[in-house]
Design an enzyme around this catalytic site. Structure first.
Site, PDB file in Angstrom:
ATOM      1  CE  LYS A 213       3.584   4.655   0.307  1.00 49.92           C
ATOM      2  NZ  LYS A 213       4.653   4.057  -0.434  1.00 49.92           N
ATOM      3  CB  CYS A 267       7.865   3.595   3.944  1.00 47.03           C
ATOM      4  SG  CYS A 267       9.051   3.549   2.620  1.00 47.03           S
TER       5      CYS A 267
END
Ligand code: SAJ
Length: 413
Positions: A213, A267
């Site tokens: 991720k 993010c």
């Protein structure tokens, strides 16, 4: 198929709420836990507390059907999905305290056979950390780091990877990485995600899933940094960077992204630091890319100041505040940073236009700034700065820009 009837989603934000609602829409009974009373009340009234395409109708439907309910206190469930924030601290080190408190709040209600899934983007080792934390609080149960496949409770990491603005589509169609602390953990998590995911679900271990991720977002950050670095070089060499990229991208193996005012969102501007913190010696490219992207708003501010200096009384329309187009999310937004710097430096009169919000963030309001509609700003401004390429800005009649200085940070006009 799922072997799950009732699940709990811990954290009802941009990821938790859509995930909870999609599970509920697929027949599971979902309880959502959030510490914010306003969030809980809004959802129980059948409304999301943030904007995201098609989420309104979905939340209304599942709340009215009694399949989704929000509460502030933890409840027992068969599976728990943790979707809480994992910010960075001032020193660029990860702050996993929200994940730790989620694990602490789940521990007392755990029973044998439960599955705990961490969805929050997390530094490598966090899944093992929550397993250990829950084990400390529940010595009567066994966990995967102690007993492997024989453990009473299973723990996995299944990082979210949905794009804000397309969440409901991507939560179903994207491929998923399912990282189990053991094979059994992965298998059970896979069974749960199969209820909602049509994309490919690949099983691996928790540490690989954690780094996968972070790698996805660092990859994008590095690629955007390449485009942003080109924009600085082109500025020096007096070349239009968007023309340059269009030309280079004609090559079959070149696909350069778009330069912009910087990289925002919770993010991409954050996750690469988790890799840097884990291995500062080797993560050189990732760190430099982050610094290039973080430096881009300063370059934009300098450009605007240069252009404003040519005007007697600069009236600057700043178009867009969100971190990217067509969303209302202002987190880590380079546009907010740029407007803040311009106002602090008193570069001129500033008119902020952001059709996706109805109130300015406190830090901008405190500087005396106000929100204007597009037409009003265009009537008065002599310098127009396009910070976000919202559809509504791209559709405008370009003649309104005539006789104004334009700084287009997105190459959209
Ligand atoms: N940006 C550019 N140039 C580009 C592309 C993006 O300047 O060519 C800027 C955007 O304007 C924005 C920022 O980068 O400020 C990030 O936007 P984005 O659309 O690339 O990504 P996010 O932050 O909305 O979502 C990302 C996604 N990750 C990847 O594409 C690898 C999403 O799939 C993740 O789920 C999400 O981060 C997350 O939650 O981690």
């Amino acid at each position: 198929m799922a072997n799950f009837d009732r699940i709990a989603v811990v954290g009802l934000g941009y990821i938790g709420l859509p995930t909870a609602a999609v599970f509920a829409d697929n027949g599971l009974t979902v309880v959502g836990i959030d510490t914010d009373a306003h969030v809980v009340e809004t959802i129980n009234a059948g409304r999301p507390h943030f904007g995201e395409p098609n989420l309104d109708a979905l939340v209304r439907r599942v709340v009215e059907a009694g399949r989704l309910r929000a509460t502030r206190t933890m409840e027992a469930a068969e599976a728990f999905i943790i979707a809480v924030p994992t910010p960075i601290r001032e020193d660029h080190k990860p702050d996993i305290s929200y994940v730790e408190s989620a694990a602490r709040s789940i521990a007392p209600v755990l029973t044998p056979g439960n599955l705990v899934i961490l969805e929050s983007t997390s530094p490598v080792g966090t899944t093992e950390r929550i397993s250990a934390l829950m084990a400390e609080l529940r010595p009567d149960l066994t966990f995967p780091h102690q007993q492997g496949d024989l453990a009473m409770v299973q723990v996995a990491h299944c990082p979210e990877r949905v794009l804000p603005g397309k969440i409901l589509e991507e939560v179903v169609n994207n491929a998923r990485v399912i990282g189990g602390m053991t094979r059994k953990c992965a298998q059970r998590a896979l069974n749960l995600y199969k209820v909602i995911v049509r994309g490919d679900c690949r099983v691996t271990n928790a540490r690989t899933a954690e780094l996968a991720k972070l790698t996805e977002n660092a990859y994008r950050d590095v690629n955007i940094a390449f485009a942003n670095e080109l924009s600085l070089i082109c500025d020096k060499l007096k070349i239009n960077v968007w023309d340059l990229i269009a030309m280079a991208n004609l090559h079959p193996r070149v696909n350069i992204l778009s330069p912009g005012p910087g990289v925002g969102g919770h993010c991409i501007a954050v996750d690469p630091w988790f890799i840097v913190a884990a291995d500062p010696v080797n993560a050189k490219l990732i760190k430099t890319a982050r610094e290039i992207n973080a430096g881009k708003p300063h370059f934009v501010v300098d450009k605007i100041r240069e252009r404003a200096a040519t005007l007697k009384q600069p009236v600057i329309a700043c178009l867009g505040l969100s971190f990217k187009k067509d969303v209302d999310d202002l987190r880590e937004s380079p546009a907010v940073e740029i407007v803040h710097s311009l106002a602090t430096a008193k570069v001129g009169e500033i008119m902020v236009v952001e059709p996706h919000i109805s109130e300015l963030p406190k830090e901008l309001e405190a500087l005396g700034l106000k929100l204007y509609d597009f037409d009003h700003a265009m009537e008065r401004a002599n310098l127009v700065v396009l910070l976000v390429d919202h559809m509504s800005f791209l559709d405008v009649d370009r003649s309104v820009l005539k006789d104004k200085i334009v700084v287009d940070t997105r190459g959209a006009w």
